[in-house]
Design a protein around this motif. Structure first.
Motif, PDB file in Angstrom:
ATOM      1  N   ALA A   1      40.051  30.458  39.124  1.00  0.00           N
ATOM      2  CA  ALA A   1      40.253  29.212  38.788  1.00  0.00           C
ATOM      3  C   ALA A   1      40.818  28.277  39.856  1.00  0.00           C
ATOM      4  N   ALA A   2      41.702  28.616  40.546  1.00  0.00           N
ATOM      5  CA  ALA A   2      42.281  27.887  41.802  1.00  0.00           C
ATOM      6  C   ALA A   2      41.431  27.928  43.174  1.00  0.00           C
ATOM      7  N   PHE A   3      40.617  29.224  43.159  1.00  0.00           N
ATOM      8  CA  PHE A   3      39.600  29.493  44.186  1.00  0.00           C
ATOM      9  C   PHE A   3      38.412  28.545  44.059  1.00  0.00           C
ATOM     10  N   ILE A   4      37.927  28.425  42.759  1.00  0.00           N
ATOM     11  CA  ILE A   4      36.552  27.646  42.579  1.00  0.00           C
ATOM     12  C   ILE A   4      37.029  25.964  42.628  1.00  0.00           C
ATOM     13  N   ALA A   5      38.442  25.695  42.123  1.00  0.00           N
ATOM     14  CA  ALA A   5      38.712  24.325  42.399  1.00  0.00           C
ATOM     15  C   ALA A   5      38.913  23.782  43.781  1.00  0.00           C
ATOM     16  N   SER A   6      39.286  24.614  44.695  1.00  0.00           N
ATOM     17  CA  SER A   6      39.386  24.283  46.029  1.00  0.00           C
ATOM     18  C   SER A   6      38.263  24.326  46.827  1.00  0.00           C
ATOM     19  N   ARG A   7      37.211  25.339  46.341  1.00  0.00           N
ATOM     20  CA  ARG A   7      35.899  25.287  46.978  1.00  0.00           C
ATOM     21  C   ARG A   7      34.781  24.550  46.748  1.00  0.00           C
ATOM     22  N   THR A   8      34.987  24.152  45.395  1.00  0.00           N
ATOM     23  CA  THR A   8      33.878  23.116  44.869  1.00  0.00           C
ATOM     24  C   THR A   8      34.385  21.684  44.216  1.00  0.00           C
ATOM     25  N   LYS A   9      34.165  20.640  45.099  1.00  0.00           N
ATOM     26  CA  LYS A   9      35.041  19.582  44.848  1.00  0.00           C
ATOM     27  C   LYS A   9      34.030  19.010  43.885  1.00  0.00           C
ATOM     28  N   PHE A  10      32.576  19.373  43.489  1.00  0.00           N
ATOM     29  CA  PHE A  10      32.043  18.600  42.519  1.00  0.00           C
ATOM     30  C   PHE A  10      32.366  18.957  40.983  1.00  0.00           C
ATOM     31  N   LEU A  11      33.323  20.089  41.134  1.00  0.00           N
ATOM     32  CA  LEU A  11      33.858  20.160  39.487  1.00  0.00           C
ATOM     33  C   LEU A  11      35.056  19.568  39.491  1.00  0.00           C
ATOM     34  N   SER A  12      35.570  18.855  40.275  1.00  0.00           N
ATOM     35  CA  SER A  12      37.079  18.378  40.193  1.00  0.00           C
ATOM     36  C   SER A  12      37.402  17.703  38.866  1.00  0.00           C
ATOM     37  N   LYS A  13      36.417  16.965  38.430  1.00  0.00           N
ATOM     38  CA  LYS A  13      36.543  16.126  37.131  1.00  0.00           C
ATOM     39  C   LYS A  13      36.406  17.161  35.987  1.00  0.00           C
ATOM     40  N   ASN A  14      35.882  18.008  35.947  1.00  0.00           N
ATOM     41  CA  ASN A  14      35.769  19.142  35.071  1.00  0.00           C
ATOM     42  C   ASN A  14      37.126  20.059  34.905  1.00  0.00           C
ATOM     43  N   PHE A  15      37.734  20.207  36.109  1.00  0.00           N
ATOM     44  CA  PHE A  15      38.997  20.891  36.086  1.00  0.00           C
ATOM     45  C   PHE A  15      40.149  19.684  35.375  1.00  0.00           C
ATOM     46  N   GLN A  16      40.023  18.556  35.667  1.00  0.00           N
ATOM     47  CA  GLN A  16      40.823  17.785  34.942  1.00  0.00           C
ATOM     48  C   GLN A  16      40.908  17.434  33.523  1.00  0.00           C
ATOM     49  N   LYS A  17      39.370  17.658  32.865  1.00  0.00           N
ATOM     50  CA  LYS A  17      39.266  17.714  31.440  1.00  0.00           C
ATOM     51  C   LYS A  17      39.735  18.891  31.017  1.00  0.00           C
ATOM     52  N   LEU A  18      39.730  19.992  31.636  1.00  0.00           N
ATOM     53  CA  LEU A  18      39.740  21.452  31.075  1.00  0.00           C
ATOM     54  C   LEU A  18      41.270  21.500  31.028  1.00  0.00           C
ATOM     55  N   GLY A  19      42.184  20.978  31.884  1.00  0.00           N
ATOM     56  CA  GLY A  19      43.606  20.826  31.874  1.00  0.00           C
ATOM     57  C   GLY A  19      44.064  19.990  30.694  1.00  0.00           C
ATOM     58  N   ASN A  20      43.561  19.006  30.222  1.00  0.00           N
ATOM     59  CA  ASN A  20      43.780  18.425  29.061  1.00  0.00           C
ATOM     60  C   ASN A  20      43.432  18.924  27.578  1.00  0.00           C
TER      61      ASN A  20
ATOM     62  N   LYS B   1      27.993  45.568  34.683  1.00  0.00           N
ATOM     63  CA  LYS B   1      28.568  47.107  34.637  1.00  0.00           C
ATOM     64  C   LYS B   1      29.414  47.161  33.290  1.00  0.00           C
ATOM     65  N   THR B   2      30.104  46.261  32.888  1.00  0.00           N
ATOM     66  CA  THR B   2      30.840  46.315  31.615  1.00  0.00           C
ATOM     67  C   THR B   2      30.563  45.590  30.704  1.00  0.00           C
ATOM     68  N   ASP B   3      29.377  45.327  30.476  1.00  0.00           N
ATOM     69  CA  ASP B   3      28.615  44.349  29.275  1.00  0.00           C
ATOM     70  C   ASP B   3      29.554  43.404  29.019  1.00  0.00           C
ATOM     71  N   GLY B   4      29.777  42.549  29.998  1.00  0.00           N
ATOM     72  CA  GLY B   4      30.262  41.259  29.832  1.00  0.00           C
ATOM     73  C   GLY B   4      31.735  41.278  29.569  1.00  0.00           C
ATOM     74  N   LYS B   5      32.615  42.522  29.713  1.00  0.00           N
ATOM     75  CA  LYS B   5      33.723  42.716  29.214  1.00  0.00           C
ATOM     76  C   LYS B   5      34.680  42.360  30.639  1.00  0.00           C
ATOM     77  N   ILE B   6      34.690  41.143  31.043  1.00  0.00           N
ATOM     78  CA  ILE B   6      35.703  40.838  32.228  1.00  0.00           C
ATOM     79  C   ILE B   6      36.370  39.578  31.974  1.00  0.00           C
ATOM     80  N   ASN B   7      37.223  39.321  32.869  1.00  0.00           N
ATOM     81  CA  ASN B   7      37.756  37.765  32.920  1.00  0.00           C
ATOM     82  C   ASN B   7      37.521  37.199  34.197  1.00  0.00           C
ATOM     83  N   PRO B   8      36.411  36.413  34.228  1.00  0.00           N
ATOM     84  CA  PRO B   8      36.022  35.729  35.486  1.00  0.00           C
ATOM     85  C   PRO B   8      36.647  34.388  35.674  1.00  0.00           C
ATOM     86  N   PHE B   9      37.811  34.059  35.022  1.00  0.00           N
ATOM     87  CA  PHE B   9      38.262  32.517  35.115  1.00  0.00           C
ATOM     88  C   PHE B   9      39.894  32.890  35.009  1.00  0.00           C
TER      89      PHE B   9
END
Length: 672
Positions: A507-526, A494-502
């Motif tokens: 971010a915390a919701f995804i991290a708590s509900r998707t354990k398969f991304l835990s390594k990605n969050f660790q890398k992202l934090g660095n 609806k906004t032509d991509g003008k949102i903040n989906p993260f």
């Protein structure tokens, strides 16, 4: 969530009528509306719609759904209902109590109606709940309804859509949770429901809320000092039969309170003499705090939390440690009090924070059955999660207090200390928060600056039924990541991509509900936020979520990806390569597949090759520049050399000519 389902209908059967509100059936912030059973028009039901940011009681919901239990309004169904393209709400469908409320404030009921009609129904319900290992935690006078217009049949109302005991007047809570904040009272156990039944009897017979006009702390202190029975029962007209029953139900010691077995015998007409309660245990000798004598350790703990600076002075004097050892005759608790005073907490924050942490730890030792206190936060066992959700809804000092408590480790230390205690020969395992959760939250707070961690991560880990609270979702209930992607897709499109989906919540919701991304969050934090590697890793994560959880095309989120990638592509030096990648991006976006976009444009490889080519171009430019410089400088040298050489030749020739002339002159002169 099925995007193809008919709007406003739950599971193809129950239509929710948002235009027809039923305010008398509201449950706190959760609003009630009329509903229709499409398959059975004779089934009269209503809907209770969950307000954003409220965790419901999932275990109790599953135990009650579709089961007709005597003494409680039937819960027919529950789940997510879609009201428009991006409006999703969690809804409970209940049996409609046509007869209205049983009790009206200010109008006492007679003893026969209470003891012969209402109490037996509630006793049966409590026994039933106990067999299912769940609690009601909403037993109170204004939550009982007549099921039919003829005032026939009574049943308790909602006990699932809010955290346990949130709406209970403080007087209904036993001393284990009486001074907790409403959202932090915890599930408790069936003994809390038995206690609430006793208060309900007092309420209905007296006609007004017992203890009216007193604060939660004042009621708590009165119960500890005199006992609930002495505080409440003398103020109502009670026969010996009522007094006998209330003495058993309102004992402040849960080990002396009537339990399920005694209630069953009472229901069957076998009466047992109850053991009266007299409040908290009393020490033989007092301790003085702020000019007042204290014999009760729990009352002392309450007083200390009200005046932490003065309490810390008392603790430093060693008087509390000595009093616990000598007057209470508890050497182990005395040792722990001493350790709490001498061992400064981690986390820093200055002397005031040290005082607060010390008083918090000591009050938890003195009142180890009661609520945990730290600044504005007070919560009972397993009540922290729902209190934290409430703190996020209000976004005030309570949230800061909980964050500080988790960050400093004061709660973690108290849990370790609490779990070391032994009751009835067994190690306790029901502390204020599970040890594993306390440890995890402490670690999340250590990484609080990183996306996917901090107090938001604690919020979702402690509340499995809580929907994501990101403002990007505008109140829609989203509990699963696949549903999150669907709602984000709708908003992005609806906004032509003008949102903040993260943002931090997502971010915390995804991290708590998707354990398969835990390594990605660790890398992202660095990685530095906003950098090329950070951006590509973030897009990669969304691509993985799409492929594994919601593989349908996401053109809206692809537009968001394009907005992220355009500045990165703009950094490519080669105009030809830059235009080539942009065309690839435009083509890949049409697929609606985030992973395909990254694969097609192969951005990291193009950036790397562009960097190599740019570096090579710089080297070549430098070489050419130096060569030109050398050529230019070499021509001038030759010109100067030629000039100098010509001058030398001319000099030589001149000298030679002079010598020749002299020679010829000499010969000439000799010849003459």
């Amino acid at each position: 969530m099925d995007n193809q389902q008919e709007l406003g209908i739950l599971r193809g059967r129950y239509r929710v009528l948002l235009q027809q509100a039923l305010p008398h059936l509201n449950s706190g912030e959760n609003l009630a509306y009329r509903a229709e059973d499409i398959r059975d028009p004779n089934n009269v039901v209503f809907a209770l719609v969950l307000a954003p940011g409220i965790p419901f009681r999932e275990k109790v919901v599953e135990a009650l759904t579709g089961k007709s239990l005597p003494g409680i309004i039937d819960l027919h169904s529950h789940g997510v209902v879609q009201f428009d393209s991006s409006d999703f709400r969690y809804v409970f469908i209940f049996e409609f109590p046509s007869g209205g409320p049983v009790f009206t404030e200010g109008r006492p009921l007679n003893e026969q109606q209470v003891l012969n009609v209402i109490v037996p129904k509630l006793v049966d319900l409590i026994i039933n709940f106990s067999s299912r290992e769940i609690t009601h935690r909403n037993i109170r006078a204004d939550n009982i309804y007549f099921l039919e217009n003829e005032k026939a049949g009574i049943a308790l109302g909602d006990c699932v859509s809010l955290p346990p005991a949130t709406l209970q007047p403080a007087v209904y809570e036993p001393v284990e949770s009486a001074n907790s904040l409403p959202d932090g009272r915890g599930d408790g156990n069936i003994m809390a429901d038995i206690y609430a039944l006793g208060v309900l009897i007092v309420h209905m017979l007296g006609g007004i809320v017992p203890g009216q006009g007193k604060s939660a702390n004042e009621l708590y202190a009165a119960k500890l000092q005199h006992g609930t029975y002495a505080v409440l029962v003398p103020k109502i007209p009670a026969s010996s039969r009522v007094s006998f029953l209330l003495a058993g139900l309102l004992n402040d010691d849960p080990y002396r309170r009537w339990n399920i077995e005694v209630l069953i015998r009472w229901r069957d007409g076998v009466y047992e003499r109850p053991r009266p309660g007299f409040g908290d245990r009393q020490a033989p000798g007092p301790i003085i705090f702020e000019g007042k004598d204290y014999l009760s350790p729990r009352l002392l703990a309450l007083a200390m939390t009200r005046r932490p600076a003065q309490a810390y002075t008392l603790l430093e004097s060693g008087k509390v440690e000595s009093w616990v050892r000598n007057s209470l005759n508890d050497k182990e608790a005395s040792r722990r009090v001493g350790d709490a005073v001498r061992n400064k907490m981690r986390g820093g924050g200055g002397s005031k924070r040290i005082e607060l942490q010390c008083v918090s730890r000591v009050s938890a030792i003195l009142d180890n059955r009661g609520a945990f206190w730290y600044r504005e936060a007070t919560f009972s066992r397993r009540g922290l999660g729902s209190l934290l959700a409430s703190a996020f809804r209000s976004d005030g000092p309570l949230k800061s207090a909980i964050a500080e408590m988790l960050e400093s480790g004061v709660l973690l230390d108290a849990v370790y200390s609490d779990l070391d205690q032994v009751e009835a020969g067994r190690r306790k395992d029901n502390s204020w928060i599970a040890l594993g959760k306390a440890t995890d939250c402490f670690e999340y707070m250590e990484k609080r600056e990183k996306m996917g961690y901090g107090i938001e991560r604690c919020l979702y880990e402690l509340n499995p039924s809580l929907g994501c609270m990101s403002t990007t979702l505008q109140g829609s209930y989203v509990r699963k990541v696949e549903n999150l992607l669907d709602v984000l897709e709708e908003r992005a499109f609806k906004t032509d991509g003008k949102i903040n989906p993260f943002d931090r919540h997502i971010a915390a919701f995804i991290a708590s509900r998707t354990k398969f991304l835990s390594k990605n969050f660790q890398k992202l934090g660095n990685l530095p936020q906003g950098g090329i590697e950070y951006t590509l890793l973030l897009i990669t994560m969304f691509g993985r979520m799409q492929s594994q959880l919601s593989p349908s095309p996401k053109p809206g989120l692809c537009l968001w990806v394009k907005r992220l990638l355009n500045p990165v592509i703009g950094k490519i030096h080669s105009e030809i390569r830059r235009e080539f990648v942009k065309k690839k991006l435009e083509k890949a976006i049409e697929s609606g597949n985030i992973e395909k976009i990254l694969g097609e444009i192969d951005l990291m490889n193009n950036i790397r090759r562009d960097a190599d080519e740019y570096e090579q171009a710089i080297k070549e430019f430098k070489y050419v520049s130096e060569s030109i410089s050398l050529l230019e400088n070499g021509g001038k040298a030759r010109e100067l050399a030629a000039k100098k050489y010509g001058q030398w030749i001319a000099s030589v020739i001149s000298i030679a000519a002079l010598l020749s002339s002299m020679g010829f002159s000499y010969l000439y002169f000799l010849g003459s």
